[in-house]
Design a protein around this motif. Structure first.
Motif, mmCIF file in Angstrom:
data_model
loop_
_atom_site.group_PDB
_atom_site.id
_atom_site.type_symbol
_atom_site.label_atom_id
_atom_site.label_comp_id
_atom_site.label_asym_id
_atom_site.label_seq_id
_atom_site.Cartn_x
_atom_site.Cartn_y
_atom_site.Cartn_z
ATOM 1 N N GLN A 283 0.802 -1.206 0.000
ATOM 2 C CA GLN A 283 0.000 0.000 0.000
ATOM 3 C C GLN A 283 0.837 1.258 0.000
ATOM 4 N N GLU A 284 2.079 1.186 0.513
ATOM 5 C CA GLU A 284 2.914 2.383 0.540
ATOM 6 C C GLU A 284 3.731 2.523 -0.730
ATOM 7 N N GLU A 285 3.295 1.857 -1.815
ATOM 8 C CA GLU A 285 4.059 1.852 -3.053
ATOM 9 C C GLU A 285 4.283 3.270 -3.572
ATOM 10 N N ASP A 286 3.251 4.119 -3.514
ATOM 11 C CA ASP A 286 3.391 5.476 -4.028
ATOM 12 C C ASP A 286 4.482 6.230 -3.274
ATOM 13 N N ALA A 287 4.509 6.077 -1.956
ATOM 14 C CA ALA A 287 5.529 6.758 -1.165
ATOM 15 C C ALA A 287 6.920 6.240 -1.508
ATOM 16 N N LEU A 288 7.032 4.912 -1.679
ATOM 17 C CA LEU A 288 8.328 4.337 -2.030
ATOM 18 C C LEU A 288 8.784 4.811 -3.400
ATOM 19 N N TRP A 289 7.849 4.861 -4.352
ATOM 20 C CA TRP A 289 8.221 5.308 -5.689
ATOM 21 C C TRP A 289 8.640 6.776 -5.658
ATOM 22 N N SER A 290 7.954 7.587 -4.859
ATOM 23 C CA SER A 290 8.336 8.994 -4.737
ATOM 24 C C SER A 290 9.757 9.130 -4.200
ATOM 25 N N GLU A 291 10.110 8.263 -3.229
ATOM 26 C CA GLU A 291 11.456 8.293 -2.681
ATOM 27 C C GLU A 291 12.487 7.916 -3.749
ATOM 28 N N TYR A 292 12.188 6.884 -4.524
ATOM 29 C CA TYR A 292 13.076 6.487 -5.625
ATOM 30 C C TYR A 292 13.241 7.643 -6.608
ATOM 31 N N ALA A 293 12.106 8.248 -6.977
ATOM 32 C CA ALA A 293 12.139 9.316 -7.980
ATOM 33 C C ALA A 293 12.922 10.523 -7.474
ATOM 34 N N ARG A 294 12.733 10.898 -6.201
ATOM 35 C CA ARG A 294 13.458 12.047 -5.641
ATOM 36 C C ARG A 294 14.965 11.792 -5.658
ATOM 37 N N LYS A 295 15.364 10.583 -5.260
ATOM 38 C CA LYS A 295 16.789 10.264 -5.243
ATOM 39 C C LYS A 295 17.367 10.317 -6.649
ATOM 40 N N ARG A 296 16.652 9.758 -7.593
ATOM 41 C CA ARG A 296 17.141 9.747 -8.974
ATOM 42 C C ARG A 296 17.274 11.165 -9.525
ATOM 43 N N GLU A 297 16.264 11.998 -9.279
ATOM 44 C CA GLU A 297 16.311 13.377 -9.777
ATOM 45 C C GLU A 297 17.474 14.137 -9.161
ATOM 46 N N THR A 298 17.703 13.924 -7.850
ATOM 47 C CA THR A 298 18.804 14.614 -7.172
ATOM 48 C C THR A 298 20.147 14.212 -7.766
ATOM 49 N N LEU A 299 20.339 12.907 -7.957
ATOM 50 C CA LEU A 299 21.607 12.423 -8.507
ATOM 51 C C LEU A 299 21.812 12.900 -9.944
ATOM 52 N N GLU A 300 20.764 12.890 -10.720
ATOM 53 C CA GLU A 300 20.918 13.302 -12.119
ATOM 54 C C GLU A 300 21.167 14.800 -12.235
ATOM 55 N N ARG A 301 20.653 15.597 -11.294
ATOM 56 C CA ARG A 301 20.979 17.036 -11.293
ATOM 57 C C ARG A 301 22.466 17.250 -11.026
ATOM 58 N N LEU A 302 23.062 16.297 -10.301
ATOM 59 C CA LEU A 302 24.494 16.379 -10.017
ATOM 60 C C LEU A 302 25.346 15.774 -11.134
ATOM 61 N N GLY A 303 24.685 15.322 -12.202
ATOM 62 C CA GLY A 303 25.411 14.759 -13.334
ATOM 63 C C GLY A 303 25.663 13.273 -13.258
ATOM 64 N N ILE A 304 25.005 12.578 -12.335
ATOM 65 C CA ILE A 304 25.176 11.136 -12.179
ATOM 66 C C ILE A 304 24.055 10.412 -12.919
ATOM 67 N N THR A 305 24.413 9.505 -13.817
ATOM 68 C CA THR A 305 23.437 8.709 -14.553
ATOM 69 C C THR A 305 23.012 7.515 -13.698
ATOM 70 N N VAL A 306 21.701 7.373 -13.502
ATOM 71 C CA VAL A 306 21.174 6.283 -12.677
ATOM 72 C C VAL A 306 20.438 5.292 -13.576
ATOM 73 N N VAL A 307 20.866 4.047 -13.542
ATOM 74 C CA VAL A 307 20.216 2.979 -14.297
ATOM 75 C C VAL A 307 19.428 2.126 -13.308
ATOM 76 N N HIS A 308 18.107 2.106 -13.471
ATOM 77 C CA HIS A 308 17.249 1.261 -12.635
ATOM 78 C C HIS A 308 17.064 -0.084 -13.314
ATOM 79 N N ILE A 309 17.282 -1.157 -12.580
ATOM 80 C CA ILE A 309 17.113 -2.511 -13.122
ATOM 81 C C ILE A 309 16.229 -3.304 -12.166
ATOM 82 N N THR A 310 15.215 -3.952 -12.710
ATOM 83 C CA THR A 310 14.361 -4.806 -11.885
ATOM 84 C C THR A 310 14.921 -6.222 -11.847
ATOM 85 N N PRO A 311 14.640 -6.973 -10.789
ATOM 86 C CA PRO A 311 15.082 -8.368 -10.734
ATOM 87 C C PRO A 311 14.603 -9.186 -11.924
#
Length: 346
Positions: A283-311
């Motif tokens: 049920q907290e999927e939306d909150a978890l996804w928001s956390e993932y998205a915030r981290k990715r946006e922050t890193l990419e603003r710093l010039g770091i490329t983030v590759v997400h891979i699912t199992p």
């Protein structure tokens, strides 16, 4: 009429072997067997027996596991497909008939999928059969009817329609109160490569089973098991596909600044990161996804490329995922330098 007497002048050669042993009353009538004759054959000590309402076993003695499965499917499908079931094409004498809109689920389905933690078919008291919610059908004998508003696409296992592993797991877990049994089933599902943890948790959530403490404990073990397997696959992908060695399992921070987040693999010279997306759809999927998205946006603003891979992508498309990471590493030379970050072990 004796048990050796042919059912009717109409031959049975077009029926598969199993359907010479298990038939519905409607099918027998279509072969010229009157109701009175069926009743006579099913008398105590007679050569036939009624396994389920309207479903007969055409030999004495206990039914085999296969016969019980087909009997349960015939019982559940009989109102949808009255009369003789769909028959195989010419030259396919042993092909199984169709069972539209019904399938085996629960423990019996897991046994058919090859689970070792489930009992053999002959040891099961009941066979769970999944049907559409609007079907007016009750459980009877060895057939337990389970209804669903969204019938999944079945897999054919030895000619039997079987619910996919995640759905079969959810239906099995719904009837189990033994925490160790639930844990064994969930662990085997992932460790045996039958499915990914996320698909299991999704089904358990939809079945409203995540409020049961023994299920929650088993899910926590399942997610830990799934992450460990995904990490092993990620290590293997890097080494088997000749990618440069990253630093593994690290945290990134700005110098003297805030924590930026944890990563599964990081190539500091190219500023490329890999993050395993092992979120469980709760049920907290939306909150978890928001956390993932915030981290990715922050890193990419710093010039770091983030590759997400699912199992699942790691399991089914390792070569493609390695190509994605390799492309990101090669593209680093064409990007502006990334901001300096501190890399710490996690």
């Amino acid at each position: 009429m004796t048990h050796n007497t042919p059912l009717s002048p109409r031959p049975l050669r077009h029926l598969s072997e199993i359907h010479r042993r298990v038939m519905t009353a409607a099918q027998l009538k279509s072969h010229g067997v009157a109701t009175a004759e069926m009743n006579e054959q099913c008398r105590p000590g007679g050569p036939w027996q009624q396994l389920l309402p309207g479903v007969l076993l055409l030999h004495p003695g206990p039914p085999t596991g296969e016969e019980r499965l087909h009997a349960a499917l015939m019982y559940a499908a009989r109102e949808r497909t009255p009369g003789v079931p769909a028959q195989p094409n010419a030259g396919e004498e042993h092909a199984a008939p169709a069972y539209p809109e019904v399938m085996i689920t629960g423990l019996a389905a897991l046994t058919l999928h090859g689970f070792s933690a489930t009992p053999p078919l002959t040891a099961l008291d009941t066979v769970d059969v999944l049907v559409p919610r609007m079907r007016r059908l009750r459980s009877a004998g060895c057939a337990r009817i389970l209804r669903t508003s969204a019938l999944p696409t079945p897999r054919q296992v030895t000619g039997i329609p079987v619910a996919p592993v995640p759905r079969a797991l959810a239906d099995a877990v719904a009837e189990l109160t033994d925490a160790s049994a639930v844990r064994r089933l969930l662990t085997e599902a992932v460790r045996g490569g039958h499915c990914e943890p996320a698909s299991v948790v999704r089904e358990l959530n939809q079945a409203k089973l995540l409020g049961r403490p023994h299920v929650v404990d088993a899910v926590d073990s399942l997610l830990a098991e799934g992450r460990a397997i995904a990490e092993d696959r990620l290590y293997a992908m890097v080494h088997e596909h000749g990618l440069p060695d990253p630093v593994w399992n690290v945290d990134l921070r700005l110098p003297g600044g805030p924590h930026l987040g944890g990563l599964d693999a990081y190539w500091p010279e190219q500023a490329v990161a890999v993050e395993l997306d092992t979120r469980a759809p709760r049920q907290e999927e939306d909150a978890l996804w928001s956390e993932y998205a915030r981290k990715r946006e922050t890193l990419e603003r710093l010039g770091i490329t983030v590759v997400h891979i699912t199992p699942k992508k790691l399991r089914d498309g390792t070569e493609q995922q390695a190509a994605v990471v390799r492309t990101a590493l090669m593209a680093a030379a064409d990007r502006d330098p990334a901001a300096y970050v501190v890399v710490l072990p996690r």
